[in-house]
Write a protein that holds these residues in place. Sequence first.
Motif, mmCIF file in Angstrom:
data_model
loop_
_atom_site.group_PDB
_atom_site.id
_atom_site.type_symbol
_atom_site.label_atom_id
_atom_site.label_comp_id
_atom_site.label_asym_id
_atom_site.label_seq_id
_atom_site.Cartn_x
_atom_site.Cartn_y
_atom_site.Cartn_z
ATOM 1 N N ASN A 49 48.800 17.118 3.901
ATOM 2 C CA ASN A 49 49.698 16.760 5.006
ATOM 3 C C ASN A 49 49.158 17.252 6.343
ATOM 4 O OD1 ASN A 49 51.518 15.439 3.375
ATOM 5 N ND2 ASN A 49 52.825 17.228 3.083
ATOM 6 N N MET A 50 48.484 18.409 6.336
ATOM 7 C CA MET A 50 47.879 18.933 7.560
ATOM 8 C C MET A 50 46.725 18.024 8.002
ATOM 9 S SD MET A 50 49.577 21.613 8.286
ATOM 10 C CE MET A 50 50.694 22.714 7.417
ATOM 11 N N ILE A 51 45.893 17.652 7.021
ATOM 12 C CA ILE A 51 44.740 16.798 7.337
ATOM 13 C C ILE A 51 45.206 15.470 7.917
ATOM 14 C CG2 ILE A 51 42.795 15.525 6.326
ATOM 15 C CD1 ILE A 51 42.459 17.846 4.333
ATOM 16 N N GLY A 52 46.320 14.946 7.387
ATOM 17 C CA GLY A 52 46.827 13.645 7.833
ATOM 18 C C GLY A 52 47.732 13.728 9.050
ATOM 19 N N CYS A 53 47.821 14.912 9.675
ATOM 20 C CA CYS A 53 48.659 15.131 10.871
ATOM 21 C C CYS A 53 50.139 14.843 10.616
ATOM 22 C CB CYS A 53 48.183 14.262 12.046
ATOM 23 S SG CYS A 53 46.490 14.591 12.500
ATOM 24 N N LEU A 54 50.594 15.105 9.412
ATOM 25 C CA LEU A 54 52.011 14.877 9.097
ATOM 26 C C LEU A 54 52.794 16.175 9.144
ATOM 27 C CD1 LEU A 54 51.650 12.442 6.106
ATOM 28 C CD2 LEU A 54 52.423 11.888 8.398
ATOM 29 N N ASP A 55 52.087 17.280 9.342
ATOM 30 C CA ASP A 55 52.743 18.580 9.338
ATOM 31 C C ASP A 55 51.943 19.480 10.279
ATOM 32 O OD1 ASP A 55 53.742 20.833 6.582
ATOM 33 O OD2 ASP A 55 54.415 20.638 8.661
ATOM 34 N N LYS A 61 43.696 26.473 13.437
ATOM 35 C CA LYS A 61 43.314 25.317 14.245
ATOM 36 C C LYS A 61 42.805 24.164 13.374
ATOM 37 C CE LYS A 61 42.055 27.788 18.507
ATOM 38 N NZ LYS A 61 43.466 28.158 18.662
ATOM 39 N N TYR A 62 43.042 22.955 13.878
ATOM 40 C CA TYR A 62 42.604 21.774 13.151
ATOM 41 C C TYR A 62 41.963 20.801 14.131
ATOM 42 C CZ TYR A 62 43.001 17.433 10.438
ATOM 43 O OH TYR A 62 42.749 16.247 9.794
ATOM 44 N N TYR A 63 40.671 20.519 13.929
ATOM 45 C CA TYR A 63 39.927 19.625 14.816
ATOM 46 C C TYR A 63 39.601 18.328 14.104
ATOM 47 C CZ TYR A 63 38.990 23.988 17.307
ATOM 48 O OH TYR A 63 39.125 25.186 17.970
ATOM 49 N N ILE A 64 39.877 17.194 14.762
ATOM 50 C CA ILE A 64 39.425 15.901 14.235
ATOM 51 C C ILE A 64 38.403 15.368 15.234
ATOM 52 C CG2 ILE A 64 40.045 13.523 13.708
ATOM 53 C CD1 ILE A 64 42.675 14.337 12.824
ATOM 54 N N GLY A 191 31.339 3.463 3.857
ATOM 55 C CA GLY A 191 31.120 4.397 4.959
ATOM 56 C C GLY A 191 32.332 5.247 5.309
ATOM 57 N N ASN A 192 33.420 5.103 4.565
ATOM 58 C CA ASN A 192 34.630 5.850 4.902
ATOM 59 C C ASN A 192 34.691 7.185 4.169
ATOM 60 O OD1 ASN A 192 35.833 3.646 6.508
ATOM 61 N ND2 ASN A 192 35.757 2.568 4.548
ATOM 62 N N THR A 193 35.685 7.995 4.551
ATOM 63 C CA THR A 193 35.871 9.311 3.930
ATOM 64 C C THR A 193 37.068 9.254 2.980
ATOM 65 O OG1 THR A 193 35.026 10.388 5.918
ATOM 66 C CG2 THR A 193 36.291 11.764 4.404
ATOM 67 N N VAL A 194 36.904 9.777 1.786
ATOM 68 C CA VAL A 194 38.008 9.795 0.817
ATOM 69 C C VAL A 194 38.280 11.235 0.393
ATOM 70 C CG1 VAL A 194 38.829 8.983 -1.445
ATOM 71 C CG2 VAL A 194 37.342 7.505 -0.056
ATOM 72 N N VAL A 195 39.539 11.663 0.541
ATOM 73 C CA VAL A 195 39.954 12.976 0.044
ATOM 74 C C VAL A 195 41.004 12.715 -1.032
ATOM 75 C CG1 VAL A 195 40.923 15.232 0.610
ATOM 76 C CG2 VAL A 195 39.558 14.004 2.317
ATOM 77 N N LEU A 196 40.772 13.231 -2.189
ATOM 78 C CA LEU A 196 41.550 12.866 -3.380
ATOM 79 C C LEU A 196 42.114 14.116 -4.047
ATOM 80 C CD1 LEU A 196 41.959 10.808 -5.871
ATOM 81 C CD2 LEU A 196 39.660 11.458 -6.505
ATOM 82 N N ILE A 197 43.439 14.217 -4.154
ATOM 83 C CA ILE A 197 44.039 15.302 -4.930
ATOM 84 C C ILE A 197 44.239 14.781 -6.352
ATOM 85 C CG2 ILE A 197 46.109 16.698 -5.336
ATOM 86 C CD1 ILE A 197 46.648 16.664 -2.372
ATOM 87 N N THR A 198 43.826 15.548 -7.324
ATOM 88 C CA THR A 198 44.058 15.109 -8.699
ATOM 89 C C THR A 198 44.117 16.286 -9.662
ATOM 90 O OG1 THR A 198 43.251 13.728 -10.506
ATOM 91 C CG2 THR A 198 41.585 14.751 -9.133
#
Lengths: 227, 227
Positions: A49-55, A61-64, A191-198
């Motif tokens: 949620n932090m990575i996706g800017c939902l929280d 600090k968080y830099y995109i 070429g995209n980035t995938v972050v996967l919780i599993t």
Amino acid sequence: MIRIENMYKIYNMGDNEVRALDGVSLHIGANEFVSIVGPSGSGKSTLMNMIGCLDTPTEGKYYIDGTEVSQMRDDQLAEIRNRKVGFIFQSYNLLGRLTVLENVELPLIYAGLAKNERRHLAKEALKKVGLEGREHHRPNQLSGGQQQRVAIARALVNKPSLILADEPTGALDSKTGEEIMQMLREIHQEGNTVVLITHDKEIAKNAKRMISIHDGKIFSDCEVKYA
Amino acid sequence: MIRIENMYKIYNMGDNEVRALDGVSLHIGANEFVSIVGPSGSGKSTLMNMIGCLDTPTEGKYYIDGTEVSQMRDDQLAEIRNRKVGFIFQSYNLLGRLTVLENVELPLIYAGLAKNERRHLAKEALKKVGLEGREHHRPNQLSGGQQQRVAIARALVNKPSLILADEPTGALDSKTGEEIMQMLREIHQEGNTVVLITHDKEIAKNAKRMISIHDGKIFSDCEVKYA
Ligand SMILES: Nc1ncnc2c1ncn2[C@@H]1O[C@H](COP(=O)(O)OP(=O)(O)OP(=O)(O)O)[C@@H](O)[C@H]1O
Ligand SMILES: Nc1ncnc2c1ncn2[C@@H]1O[C@H](COP(=O)(O)OP(=O)(O)OP(=O)(O)O)[C@@H](O)[C@H]1O
Ligand SMILES: [Mg+2]
Ligand SMILES: [Mg+2]
């Protein structure tokens, strides 16, 4: 592309506190395929949620792409959430009063596409996840795995450059789950980035890098050698 | 104990029809441990809802201990649902406005237990699934797997003789999932019947018998030889 420095997320609940993230630092580059694993309650969804800017974090600090997120204007944040990130939520978060098709069209409305174009792309996305013919049904008329596939179609329809997938195959049989993983591999190859919780070690093997979380801390960060 | 004869569940949706169950006959005896597997959308949850008396078929008969369910009085059906069956739902179905403890106490209220006894048993059940300390939180303050564990605690707290578990470890890491399966194995060894829907072949191996469903029909019904 993504840099997290010393992030904390602490919930104060009366006389006990829950440290959902307890000092996390992390760097994810462009075109990576990362899996996040760890026990139930360890902080995986919170981190996503932090990575996706939902929280927002309690500290840290968080830099995109070099810009610090807490310094961004609302319209910049909205741009990231709606155009750059595709989010597959652990509990799908479908809108119950919209049809399946309308749910999948939602990101395309934010992208400003015309009705015919939206309808066409949304139908294509639903076909890809095997739900052709269910467009005009509501989420509560679908099975658990079908609802999950609507959530997947919605996350991918806008072709975002960062996919955050929280247990995307949790409700799917292995054949359907493999079809979804194939889609994510293709998106990564484009070429995209995938972050996967599993939780599923087999699913985690699709990623090139595995980050292990325990009690809100990063426990290990490994490059996956076998394929 | 459970006998289903020629059951159909057909949804008519305008000009197409969905045959969720398309001619199912099945017999499950006392003290069996059965797993139900099959692709997403094949009819597993629909079948389980019929077994648990939460839904009624379009056609076909369903007997519990020799009595035909459609001939039962409302109070008999309520007795079955609240006292004899423990249901772990695929989407948990927790009550958002109640605390975690109150959610787990619900079956004990139906059983007519006094407040102190309910509170004690519910706390014990939560401890067993590793959620001690979270009693007074609400479901939306818990992670996905923690919510699933509350649903599990609620299903088991009344010690029902028939457990219907729809993907009970879907949101859990393998260690926590194994702890839950151990609980189900113990319940089976105590003489109860466990019916388990799962996509996970490893989880399915806990059962003695595996029923495979495809497009609303039973495809195969196998005795599990290996352990
Ligand atoms: N209320 C409803 N109206 C129309 N169709 C429905 C309804 N409820 C279920 N269905 C359909 O019945 C079929 C079987 O659904 P069911 O939930 O039993 O599948 P399942 O095997 O549990 O799937 P999953 O593994 O994805 O949970 C699906 O095609 C589903 O869309
Ligand atoms: N709003 C909240 N208030 C209090 N605690 C919270 C809240 N949201 C999350 N938590 C707690 O933060 C911790 C981490 O939660 P998170 O959802 O990130 O876990 P997770 O690793 O995704 O777990 P799972 O694998 O079960 O989905 C958990 O103990 C959870 O109960
Ligand atoms: Mg989670
Ligand atoms: Mg189901």
